[in-house]
Design a protein around this motif. Structure first.
Motif, PDB file in Angstrom:
ATOM      1  N   CYS A   1       1.314  -4.907   0.890  1.00  0.00           N
ATOM      2  CA  CYS A   1       1.630  -3.574   2.002  1.00  0.00           C
ATOM      3  C   CYS A   1       1.559  -2.423   1.370  1.00  0.00           C
ATOM      4  CB  CYS A   1       3.034  -3.558   2.379  1.00  0.00           C
ATOM      5  SG  CYS A   1       4.340  -3.529   0.992  1.00  0.00           S
ATOM      6  N   GLY A   2       1.248  -2.298  -0.088  1.00  0.00           N
ATOM      7  CA  GLY A   2       0.774  -0.931  -0.906  1.00  0.00           C
ATOM      8  C   GLY A   2       2.139  -0.287  -1.247  1.00  0.00           C
ATOM      9  N   ALA A   3       3.412  -0.739  -1.181  1.00  0.00           N
ATOM     10  CA  ALA A   3       4.552   0.108  -1.315  1.00  0.00           C
ATOM     11  C   ALA A   3       4.760  -0.120  -2.807  1.00  0.00           C
ATOM     12  CB  ALA A   3       5.591  -0.564  -0.611  1.00  0.00           C
TER      13      ALA A   3
ATOM     14  N   LEU B   1       9.965  -4.703   0.792  1.00  0.00           N
ATOM     15  CA  LEU B   1       9.410  -4.194   2.226  1.00  0.00           C
ATOM     16  C   LEU B   1       8.849  -5.197   2.920  1.00  0.00           C
ATOM     17  CD1 LEU B   1       8.403  -0.825   1.102  1.00  0.00           C
ATOM     18  CD2 LEU B   1      10.320  -1.087   2.172  1.00  0.00           C
ATOM     19  N   CYS B   2       7.941  -5.877   2.517  1.00  0.00           N
ATOM     20  CA  CYS B   2       7.115  -6.897   3.516  1.00  0.00           C
ATOM     21  C   CYS B   2       7.545  -8.254   3.052  1.00  0.00           C
ATOM     22  CB  CYS B   2       5.798  -6.666   3.310  1.00  0.00           C
ATOM     23  SG  CYS B   2       4.999  -7.010   1.468  1.00  0.00           S
TER      24      CYS B   2
END
Length: 181
Positions: A99-101, A84-85
């Protein structure tokens, strides 16, 4: 570089000792007198030896420093980008620290044969502590061989050598390479 620094330090110290032990007097008919030319030679030798020893000391102190900007080959093998990031995360991560994903844990394909790192230990607490350190480092530990922690196998020898170097630098543990056929 540390090896050359040690060599230069020893050579410099020996040179200074040689310079300070030089005889700067000459014999005359009325006894011994100091010779200005020999005194100047002793001074030059002492300065040169001191400079070599100082350069060796600097190489010895600064020789072990690794640039923080260049990631090690093992870190590159043990990491991947977050989907994601795109920040770098460990292969074993299930959640991105940036990002905590939530991400899927990347599985390592373990070859049937290859290079292993073997760390001999005393049975008991030392073996358990070494095994825990390797697991905390995220290194793939194989079934122990007696009182030997076995890490790997790795397809390429350079991967096992890099793991061995990392273990020695980070944990002051010493092991050996072995090929598991």
């Amino acid at each position: 570089m540390k090896g050359f620094g040690t060599f230069a330090l020893i050579v410099g110290i020996c040179w200074v000792v040689f310079a300070l032990s030089m005889d700067v007097s000459v014999s005359t008919g009325m006894g011994r007198v100091n010779n200005l030319g020999l005194m100047a030679d002793r001074q030059v030798h002492a300065i040169v030896g001191g400079m070599i020893a100082l350069a060796g000391l600097v190489m010895l102190i600064l020789g072990g420093k690794v640039s923080g900007s260049a990631p090690s080959a093992l870190a590159e093998m043990d990491t991947r980008p977050c989907p994601l990031c795109a920040e770098t995360i460990k292969n074993a991560a299930i959640k991105c620290k940036h990002c905590g994903a939530e991400v899927e844990q990347a599985t390592r394909v373990i070859p049937a044969a290859g290079w292993t790192v073997r760390i001999p230990c005393r049975p008991g607490m030392e073996f358990d502590a070494t095994q825990k350190i390797m697991e905390d480092e995220g290194l793939p530990c194989e079934k122990p061989d007696g009182a030997v922690v076995v890490i790997g196998p790795y397809e390429e020898k350079r991967e096992a050598v890099e793991v061995l170097r990392q273990i020695r630098e980070n944990n002051s543990l010493f092991g050996e390479l072995s090929y598991k056929g």
